[in-house]
Enzyme design. Structure first.
Site, mmCIF file in Angstrom:
data_model
loop_
_atom_site.group_PDB
_atom_site.id
_atom_site.type_symbol
_atom_site.label_atom_id
_atom_site.label_comp_id
_atom_site.label_asym_id
_atom_site.label_seq_id
_atom_site.Cartn_x
_atom_site.Cartn_y
_atom_site.Cartn_z
ATOM 1 C CB CYS A 8 38.992 24.426 29.372
ATOM 2 S SG CYS A 8 39.454 23.439 27.936
ATOM 3 N NE ARG A 14 35.623 23.116 30.361
ATOM 4 C CZ ARG A 14 36.020 23.131 31.623
ATOM 5 N NH1 ARG A 14 35.304 23.758 32.540
ATOM 6 N NH2 ARG A 14 37.129 22.524 31.981
ATOM 7 C CG ASP A 125 35.094 19.198 31.225
ATOM 8 O OD1 ASP A 125 34.725 18.947 30.050
ATOM 9 O OD2 ASP A 125 36.218 18.889 31.658
#
Length: 162
Positions: A8, A14, A125
């Site tokens: 990420c 994440r 996100d």
């Protein structure tokens, strides 16, 4: 050993969540000795930091362990990993831009390609949102990780047959 890298932006929400969820699913499937998982970020914002406290709390509420320290994706990861899963298209573009020859492009995929029960094409996100964003991300990651585990079980059983 088959190796998977989750990527990420900052490697604190994440991708470490995906790594921890995947490791739990692999252990439950008896594959933890055959498959190695790691995570990284395309930026160097949080190098050395543990997973975001909000993500860690959400993971722990669902019974997942929380391990890892943020690191930045590096070119050597192309050689080291068999599958590189980007959380969104921007991360995917950033990763692919490091491979100017295109030699490793086939290893880089979007994580949501494995999510069977969700319409999202990217893992959002949750960093600037509230708790519901973290919960949504975990649910999406669980879906994709479960599908990935099933595919890997099939792949490994096929490879072990004469």
């Amino acid at each position: 050993m088959y190796k998977i890298l989750f990527v990420c932006l900052g490697n604190i929400c994440r991708s470490p969540a995906a790594e921890n969820i995947m490791n739990q699913h692999l252990a439950e499937a008896g594959l933890d000795g055959s498959i190695y998982c790691d995570s990284a970020g395309t930026s160097g914002y949080h190098i050395g930091a543990p997973p975001d406290r909000r993500m860690a709390a959400s993971l722990q509420q669902r019974g997942y362990p929380v391990t890892g320290r943020a690191r930045q994706f590096e070119w050597a990861d192309f050689r080291e990993f068999d599958l590189i899963l980007a959380m969104d298209r921007e991360n995917q573009r950033d990763i692919l831009s490091l491979d100017s020859t295109g030699r490793y492009h086939s290893k880089v995929k979007l994580f949501c390609d494995y999510a069977q029960n969700h319409r999202e094409t990217e893992v959002p996100d949750p960093y600037y949102g509230g708790p519901e964003g973290f919960e949504k991300v975990i649910t999406l990651l669980e879906d994709g990780c479960q599908t990935l585990v099933e595919e890997l079980k099939n792949k490994l059983s096929t490879e072990s047959q004469p």
